[in-house]
Every structure is written in C-alpha cells, then in structure tokens.
Scaffold this motif. Structure first.
Motif, mmCIF file in Angstrom:
data_model
loop_
_atom_site.group_PDB
_atom_site.id
_atom_site.type_symbol
_atom_site.label_atom_id
_atom_site.label_comp_id
_atom_site.label_asym_id
_atom_site.label_seq_id
_atom_site.Cartn_x
_atom_site.Cartn_y
_atom_site.Cartn_z
ATOM 1 N N TYR A 124 -30.892 35.825 19.372
ATOM 2 C CA TYR A 124 -29.923 36.653 20.103
ATOM 3 C C TYR A 124 -29.462 35.862 21.318
ATOM 4 O O TYR A 124 -30.245 35.165 21.964
ATOM 5 C CB TYR A 124 -30.575 37.971 20.564
ATOM 6 C CG TYR A 124 -29.648 38.818 21.398
ATOM 7 C CD1 TYR A 124 -28.671 39.619 20.787
ATOM 8 C CD2 TYR A 124 -29.714 38.810 22.783
ATOM 9 C CE1 TYR A 124 -27.803 40.384 21.548
ATOM 10 C CE2 TYR A 124 -28.855 39.572 23.552
ATOM 11 C CZ TYR A 124 -27.900 40.366 22.932
ATOM 12 O OH TYR A 124 -27.036 41.110 23.688
ATOM 13 N N ILE A 125 -28.177 35.986 21.599
ATOM 14 C CA ILE A 125 -27.691 35.350 22.832
ATOM 15 C C ILE A 125 -26.661 36.263 23.475
ATOM 16 O O ILE A 125 -25.784 36.815 22.805
ATOM 17 C CB ILE A 125 -27.119 33.926 22.555
ATOM 18 C CG1 ILE A 125 -26.776 33.244 23.893
ATOM 19 C CG2 ILE A 125 -25.909 33.955 21.626
ATOM 20 C CD1 ILE A 125 -26.725 31.737 23.809
ATOM 21 N N GLU A 130 -21.800 33.484 14.496
ATOM 22 C CA GLU A 130 -20.728 34.477 14.555
ATOM 23 C C GLU A 130 -20.292 34.699 15.999
ATOM 24 O O GLU A 130 -19.093 34.768 16.295
ATOM 25 C CB GLU A 130 -21.250 35.789 13.946
ATOM 26 C CG GLU A 130 -20.143 36.775 13.656
ATOM 27 C CD GLU A 130 -20.682 38.148 13.306
ATOM 28 O OE1 GLU A 130 -21.865 38.246 12.892
ATOM 29 O OE2 GLU A 130 -19.939 39.133 13.465
ATOM 30 N N ILE A 131 -21.298 34.782 16.888
ATOM 31 C CA ILE A 131 -20.964 34.972 18.310
ATOM 32 C C ILE A 131 -20.141 33.785 18.820
ATOM 33 O O ILE A 131 -19.141 33.958 19.532
ATOM 34 C CB ILE A 131 -22.266 35.143 19.144
ATOM 35 C CG1 ILE A 131 -22.887 36.515 18.832
ATOM 36 C CG2 ILE A 131 -21.992 35.005 20.630
ATOM 37 C CD1 ILE A 131 -24.291 36.702 19.345
ATOM 38 N N ASP A 178 -18.270 31.911 17.012
ATOM 39 C CA ASP A 178 -16.951 31.971 16.390
ATOM 40 C C ASP A 178 -16.062 32.983 17.083
ATOM 41 O O ASP A 178 -14.915 32.707 17.425
ATOM 42 C CB ASP A 178 -17.088 32.322 14.902
ATOM 43 C CG ASP A 178 -17.652 31.158 14.095
ATOM 44 O OD1 ASP A 178 -17.625 30.011 14.615
ATOM 45 O OD2 ASP A 178 -18.152 31.388 12.975
ATOM 46 N N ILE A 179 -16.613 34.188 17.300
ATOM 47 C CA ILE A 179 -15.816 35.254 17.929
ATOM 48 C C ILE A 179 -15.342 34.827 19.309
ATOM 49 O O ILE A 179 -14.190 35.001 19.673
ATOM 50 C CB ILE A 179 -16.660 36.543 18.035
ATOM 51 C CG1 ILE A 179 -16.854 37.166 16.653
ATOM 52 C CG2 ILE A 179 -15.995 37.537 18.967
ATOM 53 C CD1 ILE A 179 -17.811 38.326 16.634
ATOM 54 N N SER A 180 -16.266 34.230 20.070
ATOM 55 C CA SER A 180 -15.914 33.870 21.440
ATOM 56 C C SER A 180 -15.065 32.606 21.506
ATOM 57 O O SER A 180 -14.640 32.226 22.573
ATOM 58 C CB SER A 180 -17.199 33.687 22.258
ATOM 59 O OG SER A 180 -17.937 32.631 21.703
ATOM 60 N N GLY A 181 -14.856 31.978 20.356
ATOM 61 C CA GLY A 181 -14.051 30.763 20.364
ATOM 62 C C GLY A 181 -14.828 29.548 20.835
ATOM 63 O O GLY A 181 -14.321 28.438 20.917
ATOM 64 N N PHE A 182 -16.099 29.720 21.126
ATOM 65 C CA PHE A 182 -16.913 28.613 21.616
ATOM 66 C C PHE A 182 -17.133 27.554 20.540
ATOM 67 O O PHE A 182 -17.415 26.402 20.843
ATOM 68 C CB PHE A 182 -18.270 29.119 22.134
ATOM 69 C CG PHE A 182 -18.212 29.662 23.534
ATOM 70 C CD1 PHE A 182 -16.989 30.011 24.116
ATOM 71 C CD2 PHE A 182 -19.359 29.813 24.292
ATOM 72 C CE1 PHE A 182 -16.940 30.506 25.397
ATOM 73 C CE2 PHE A 182 -19.311 30.296 25.591
ATOM 74 C CZ PHE A 182 -18.101 30.660 26.140
ATOM 75 N N LEU A 212 -24.509 32.391 26.940
ATOM 76 C CA LEU A 212 -23.362 31.533 26.606
ATOM 77 C C LEU A 212 -22.908 30.761 27.829
ATOM 78 O O LEU A 212 -22.515 29.590 27.745
ATOM 79 C CB LEU A 212 -22.206 32.379 26.065
ATOM 80 C CG LEU A 212 -22.422 32.969 24.664
ATOM 81 C CD1 LEU A 212 -21.264 33.887 24.299
ATOM 82 C CD2 LEU A 212 -22.542 31.852 23.618
ATOM 83 N N ARG A 213 -22.980 31.407 28.977
ATOM 84 C CA ARG A 213 -22.552 30.763 30.224
ATOM 85 C C ARG A 213 -23.397 29.522 30.509
ATOM 86 O O ARG A 213 -22.880 28.502 30.954
ATOM 87 C CB ARG A 213 -22.680 31.759 31.385
ATOM 88 C CG ARG A 213 -21.983 31.305 32.654
ATOM 89 C CD ARG A 213 -22.064 32.376 33.704
ATOM 90 N NE ARG A 213 -23.438 32.611 34.163
ATOM 91 C CZ ARG A 213 -24.067 31.850 35.060
ATOM 92 N NH1 ARG A 213 -23.456 30.797 35.573
ATOM 93 N NH2 ARG A 213 -25.291 32.121 35.427
ATOM 94 N N THR A 260 -15.033 26.193 18.989
ATOM 95 C CA THR A 260 -13.997 25.162 19.112
ATOM 96 C C THR A 260 -14.296 24.169 20.211
ATOM 97 O O THR A 260 -13.805 23.053 20.195
ATOM 98 C CB THR A 260 -12.610 25.798 19.387
ATOM 99 O OG1 THR A 260 -12.735 26.643 20.533
ATOM 100 C CG2 THR A 260 -12.137 26.591 18.206
ATOM 101 N N ILE A 261 -15.075 24.553 21.192
ATOM 102 C CA ILE A 261 -15.323 23.613 22.305
ATOM 103 C C ILE A 261 -16.679 22.924 22.237
ATOM 104 O O ILE A 261 -16.924 21.952 22.929
ATOM 105 C CB ILE A 261 -15.132 24.290 23.683
ATOM 106 C CG1 ILE A 261 -16.008 25.543 23.797
ATOM 107 C CG2 ILE A 261 -13.667 24.633 23.917
ATOM 108 C CD1 ILE A 261 -16.011 26.134 25.193
ATOM 109 N N LEU A 293 -22.282 26.745 28.355
ATOM 110 C CA LEU A 293 -21.003 26.240 28.846
ATOM 111 C C LEU A 293 -21.174 25.336 30.054
ATOM 112 O O LEU A 293 -20.550 24.270 30.147
ATOM 113 C CB LEU A 293 -20.154 27.460 29.214
ATOM 114 C CG LEU A 293 -18.672 27.233 29.133
ATOM 115 C CD1 LEU A 293 -18.248 27.189 27.676
ATOM 116 C CD2 LEU A 293 -17.970 28.352 29.861
ATOM 117 N N SER A 349 -23.871 37.109 26.729
ATOM 118 C CA SER A 349 -22.809 36.338 27.376
ATOM 119 C C SER A 349 -23.382 35.501 28.522
ATOM 120 O O SER A 349 -22.891 34.415 28.809
ATOM 121 C CB SER A 349 -21.720 37.269 27.873
ATOM 122 O OG SER A 349 -22.279 38.249 28.723
#
Lengths: 108, 648
Positions: free
Chosen positions: A52-53, A86-87, A89-93, A58-59, A95-96, A62, A55
């Motif tokens: 589980y992660i 999935e998380i 993918d949804i957050s667009g992460f 995620l920070r 891609t980075i 990042l 936000s």
C-alpha cells in the motif's frame, strides 16, 4: 514497514516491505535521506513487498527522483505489485519514473 | 491520615517470633519438668530411705546393748552357783552400770530356791535418783501369769514387750525386754526363769520426732501389734494401732500396710491419708521387730520443682513481654520510613513530586527503595512538566487546526442545488473530512452562462501543509478559470504556479472539467487523479481513460493535455478521491474500485444526491466503524441536456 539495503554492483538496492502511509512515511524519507548522505547515486527501489502506498509515500518517491535527477544519478523502481502499479498509472507517475518488471532488469 | 502499614507488619512479625518462642519454651519446660520430676522423686525416695536407715541405726545403738547385757547376766546366772540373796545385788548392778535401764528383774520359777518358796523375783528400779531393790512376787502379784514372764517362758525366746506407761513413776513410756534363762544339769537344761530389763523410751521419741522430711513429713515407730509408739499426734500414741486407725479412717489400704509391717518387710507405698496423698516408707527395727515408718505428702516432693517452674514461667512471661516490646520497636524503627514513603506516594498521586522522603542512612533495601523513589519523583516531575508543555502546545495546535479546517471547509461551495436556473444539469458534492485536516477539494462554478467548470483534487499528505496547499490550489483555480475555456491552459498555469518554489514536493492530483451544458461537450484534464466514472442511463459504467499526466505542483515545465468527451442525455459523472476507493476496514481491506462500480450500478437511476448518499452508506458498511483515515470527497453531475429539445 521494513526496509532492507543491499549493494549489488554499482546499485544500492532498497527493498520495501509493508505499507507506506501517512503514519510512517517518515521512515522511508529517513532511509532514503541516509542513502543520499552516503553519496549513493545509483539506486534501485524494489517494491516487491510493498502492498500500500499513500499520497504521502508517493511524495517521498518524487523527492528522491528530483534529488537523483539533480545529481545526475539514476533511480529505478522494480517488481511492483499490481495495486501499486495501478496507483502509479492513475497518478501519472509511471510516466516520470523508470519502472522495471524485475530487479534484474532494473540493475542493467 | 495515619497509616498503619508498619504497625500491622510489626505486629505480624512479633506474633510469629512470640509464637515460636512460646512453642520453644513450652517444649523446653515440659522436658525439664518431666526429667526433674523423675529426678526429684528418686532423690526424695533415697533421702527417705537414708534417713530411715539412719534412725534405725540410732535406735539399734541403744536397743542392741540391752540384748547383750541380758545375755551376759543370763550366762552368769546359769553358770555360777549363786546364793539366792546375791541375785538382788545383780539386779542393782545392772541398773547401776547402765543409765538407760530403769528397771531390772530376775524372776525364778517357783521353788527354784527352796528357801525362797513359791515367789522369788528380785527387782531393782530407779526412784528419785536412787536404786530401790525389792522382791516382786507375792500372792497379790502372781508374776507367772504376766506377759513379760509367761510369753518368753512359753516361746523360749527373748521378747520385747509392748510399750507401756510406767504406772509407778514419772509417766514415762517403757518397754521391757524379757529373756528366758535355764539351769544346767550336765548336758540337760531346764527353764529356770526370766531376766527382764525395762528401758525408758524417751530417747526413742526424741530420735524419731527429730526426723524431718520435706515440709511436713514425719517419722513414726509402731510396735509389733501396730500400736503407735511415737507419732507427732500425741493422741494416737499408745492409744491407737494402725489397724484401729485404719478402720477409723475407713482406709483398707492402711490395714494392708500394717500387715506388711508386722511381717517385718521394707517398702515404699503411697496412700491417701487424711485426704492427702502421701508416700510411706517403712522398715523394721531389727532387735525389737518394731517398725519405723516415714510419711510425707507426695505434693511436697515436687514443691521445689513447682516453685522453680512458677519462677521460670514468670521469668519467661516477663521475657516475652520484653521481647514483644523490643521486636516491635526494632521492626517499627526499621520500617518506619515506609510510612513516609506511603505518604509520599499518596502525595505523588496528588501531583506533588517534591514531597520530602525519609532520611535513610543505612545501605540496605530501604536505601534502595529510597533511591528508586527519589528517581521516580524526579522522572515523574520532569515528565509531567514536559507533558504539561506538550499538552498545552498540542491543545493550541489542535484549536488552530480546527480553525484551519473550518476555513478550509468554508472555501468549498455547499449550497445545493447550486444552479437552480440551469435546467440542463444537476450537481451534488460532499466532502466528508477525516479527523485530521486533509487536503481534498472540490469546486464548481459557471465560467459564463453555459460553461460549467468543476474540479476535484487531492493534495498529497495530510495536516496543515496539505490544507494550505489545497487552499492555494482552489484560490489559483478561481483566479485562473474566468475567461478561459481550455482545461489544459488552466491546469498548466496552475502547475506552474504551484511548482514554483515547491521545495517540499507537495503535489495535488487534480481533475478539471469544463462542460458545455448546451452541447454536452466535456473538455477535461486529469493530472494524476483517480479517473471519474461515467454512468450511462442504461446502467452501464465506464472509467475515463487514464492519462499520462502527473499531479500538479511537481515539474513546472510539464505539459498537461486536454481531452474531449461528448456526454449524452442523462449521462452521469461520478468523481471521487482515493478516500473512497481506499476506505479501509479494520483488516486494512480497501473498499476498491469494484465495490464502487457495483454500488453506482445498483443505484444508477438515483438522483446525484441520493447516489452519493448510497455510496457513502456502502462505504460505511464496508469499514464497519473503523476510523476514517482520509477525506471522503464525491462529486456527481447529471447531464439532462436541453429539456426543450428533449420534449420535442
């Protein structure tokens, strides 16, 4: 949450286990902070044990990515469970970050 | 309040010590008493035996010479041819030579001396210091029938008479020793008469009454018949025999003892005499066949032992009292600090940590307790101080957070229906905040009379930073949106503003849509937010397709795209934050996309407000009271389209 460290070749591999949420993201932040203090530039975050992660978590990813980019290092993520993928993918992460299916690929 | 902690402890210790000492004492005393009693009995018996034997010896010293004297004169009388008148001289001589002898007779058989006729018994006795001599026999005094003559004559053996009071003189007690003598004719001998010697018995009374044994023990001499010759009770002397006394006392035991005495036996007996249990020792006087008896109360035998025992008990009682006092003093002194400790503990409980502790100088457990206590007081004191400051700080922060939350919640529109005049759409939204200040947001407003701008977002993390970031985002949106119909332009501008100087890498997942309410054309940009759900009027649902756009606030040069979707009439949009799909039950099981879809499908025909309520209820059912950890934000729009057209 548990974090194990292992040096494989040029890479320092951090394997994460358990959850990264609002209550314990500091642990991950400290662990990654120590890695930078030790002047490691090539890092692999093995997410095989991560289930589980939030936000807040995620920070931390990042922040790590930004630091690595600033010092021209590399940050590879690998072995994500589908829920985590999935998380990302949804957050667009997705891609980075550079995300690999296996640790072996991440180390190449 | 006076604590009785040490008193009860002291009394318990005293009780145990005393019980043990008492037990020890009782055992020791019993053993001592038992052995001493045995010893004492033995000693007393030995003493009784010794004193009796001694008394017997003393009497024998006097009585046995009498026998010898009689024997000597018997030999003279029998072997010498003596003239009848010379016999008077002999009787005088016997008295004269022996002071203890008060009278002496040599009585012949009738006509032994032809010239003296039937009666010839010369007799001498003491009278007022002189010796008086005369002839006893006469027709008035037929001595042949008297006991002192007749008995030895018939048994042909010496004989001690029963004691009697001298009738003639000073009322003295007398006994007569009679011995038969013979006349020799060659080898033949024939009974010739009897020599008698009278002995006063004053000395016997003196000797026997001088015998003392224990406190009230005494000695007594009994004659062959059992007559009391000497006895401390004068009225018994010469008046009673042991047998008459036994029947008077109704004591058959005493009679048996009397018989044993007559048989000349020696022995110890115990019997109850005059209501007191007494020990009796008797032994014969060998020359006279009389009996000497000593009597003493059994109780007196153990009197000294009893005295010692009483003294011992007295001493022990005093000792135990002293022991009680000393032990309780020692224990009290040793544990007295405990009382102060207890008081201090009470004080500590009341919040007073600087209470004075007892001054302990020893280096024992008490000192250890003292140090621990002192340490605890200090630690508690520091801890409470710390707690006080942190609590007040926390209270301050909490009240500030509450205000922050109120401000935050005040920023989002909460009036429904928001556009009563706009018939093409209906809209409902909720933001159910978690306990902690969170970073969810939603917003909607009309850009012009036919363009509805709506947004939903979720700031990374929680707390004040997230809520501040949310406020900034919402304010930026309101300032950027007017006169702008491209979501991409708005989001890019928003991203640039938020990324600038975002050192902490906060970000916000953001969905922005602009709906042309007349045409149903929806332009949207999704910056890393959960894809909204599109609900068709037939109940089918689909998620918006994922974009590759990252949340805003990260990289100022990121280029966000824009997509377009045509809404059909009665299509519904369901927007939400991850607080919905990631609502957890106690086992950390997530609510999940699938459950959301199921719930939305089940209520696809409901009004937006009801749909959101149903989902909220379904989530509540899933988490089963588990505390909500994240904001729950839902926004639903139904597109009715142009009503006029529809009615055509």
């Amino acid at each position: 949450m548990n974090i194990t460290k292992e040096k494989i070749g040029e890479f320092l591999v951090l394997t994460l286990y358990g959850r990264v949420d609002t209550n314990n993201f500091n642990e991950l932040e400290q662990a990654i902070g120590q890695v930078f203090e030790a002047d490691e530039k090539k890092i692999v975050l093995n997410c095989s044990g991560l289930n589980y992660i939030s936000s807040s978590g995620l920070r931390i990813f990042l922040t790590a990515l930004k630091k690595v980019n600033a010092m021209h290092g590399t940050l590879h993520l690998c072995s994500m469970q589908p829920v985590i993928k999935e998380i990302f993918d949804i957050s667009g992460f997705s891609t980075i970050f550079q995300i690999f299916d296996t640790q072996k690929e991440a180390l190449e | 309040m006076k604590l009785n902690i040490n008193r009860s402890l002291a009394s318990r210790i005293v009780f145990y010590v005393l019980t043990f000492c008492l037990f020890l004492f009782i055992i020791s005393l019993s053993v001592f008493y038992f052995f001493s009693k045995k010893q004492m009995k033995e000693m007393t018996y030995n003493y009784a035996e010794a004193i009796t034997n001694n008394t017997v010896l003393k009497t024998e010293l006097i009585l046995s010479p009498i026998t010898k004297i009689a024997n000597n004169y018997k030999w003279i009388i029998e072997n010498k041819r003596l003239s009848s008148d010379s016999i008077f001289g002999i009787t005088r001589k016997i008295i004269g030579n022996n002071p203890e002898i008060v009278g002496c007779a040599i009585a012949y058989e009738s006509f032994f001396f032809k010239e003296k006729g039937r009666y010839f018994a010369p007799y001498s006795c003491r009278e007022k210091g002189n010796i008086k001599t005369f002839q006893l026999g006469s027709t008035e005094y037929e001595y042949f029938v008297m006991d002192w003559y007749q008995i030895p004559a018939s048994i042909q053996k010496p004989y001690w008479s029963e004691p009697y009071f001298d009738t003639g003189g000073a009322n003295t007690l007398i006994t007569t020793f009679s011995m038969p003598f013979y006349s020799m004719h060659g080898k033949e001998k024939s009974f010739a008469g009897v020599i008698t010697i009278d002995v006063a018995l004053d000395w016997l009374t003196d000797i026997v009454s001088s015998v003392k044994i224990l406190e009230t023990g005494y000695a007594s001499v009994l004659s062959r018949n059992g007559t009391f010759v000497t006895h401390p009770k004068k009225e018994l002397m010469m008046n009673q025999t042991i047998f008459s006394y036994a029947s008077e006392m109704n004591n058959p035991e005493l009679r048996t003892i009397g018989r044993e005495m007559q048989k000349g036996k020696t022995g110890f007996v115990s019997s109850t005499l005059n209501g007191v249990e007494r020990v009796l020792y008797y032994t014969p006087l060998p020359s006279s066949n009389w009996t000497l008896a000593v009597v003493f109360p059994k109780s007196e035998m153990f009197l000294p032992l009893r005295k010692i025992t009483v003294a011992l008990i007295f001493l022990v009682v005093i000792g135990l009292i002293l022991l009680t006092f000393i032990v309780s003093r020692i224990v009290s002194r040793q544990i007295s600090p405990l009382e102060i400790f207890a008081k201090s503990a009470r004080e500590v409980a009341n919040g007073n940590f600087n209470n004075k502790l007892p001054d302990i100088k020893s280096k024992d457990e008490m000192k250890h307790l003292h140090d621990s206590f002192e340490h605890m007081q200090k630690d508690l004191s520091t801890y409470i101080e710390h707690l006080k400051s942190t609590t007040s700080a926390k209270e301050k922060i909490e009240s500030e957070l509450r205000i922050a939350r109120e401000i935050q919640m005040g920023m989002i529109p909460k009036i429904f229906p928001p556009f009563p005049n706009l018939s093409e759409i209906d809209l409902f939204a909720t933001l159910q905040p978690a306990k902690e200040v969170g970073g969810d947001l939603y917003d909607f407003f009309l850009i012009d009379d036919k363009h509805l701008c709506f947004a939903i977002g979720d700031v990374s993390g929680k707390g004040v930073p997230a809520s501040l970031f949310m406020a900034v985002t919402r304010t930026l949106l309101r300032s950027l949106a007017p006169n702008q119909l491209s979501t991409a332009v708005i989001v890019n501008a928003l991203n640039k503003s938020l990324s600038a100087g975002n050192e902490s890498n906060m970000f916000v997942t953001f969905f922005l849509g602009i709906l042309d309410v007349e045409s149903g054309i929806l332009k949207y940009s999704n910056a890393g937010h959960n894809p909204p759900l599109l609900v068709h009027p037939d109940g089918t649902t689909e998620f918006f397709e994922l974009t590759k756009d990252i949340p805003v606030g990260l990289f100022d040069d990121f280029d966000y795209g824009e997509k377009v979707l045509n809404l059909s009439k009665n299509d519904k949009l369901f927007l939400y934050t991850d607080g919905v799909t990631e609502a957890e039950d106690a086992e950390e099981k997530l609510y999940s996309d699938q459950k959301l879809i199921d719930c939305v499908r089940a209520h696809f025909e409901s009004q937006t407000k009801d749909l959101i309520r149903f989902v909220a209820e379904d989530i509540a059912l899933h988490v089963k009271g588990n505390q909500q950890s994240d904001d729950l934000t839902m926004l639903s729009i139904v597109y009715y389209g142009n009503q006029d057209e529809g009615s055509l």
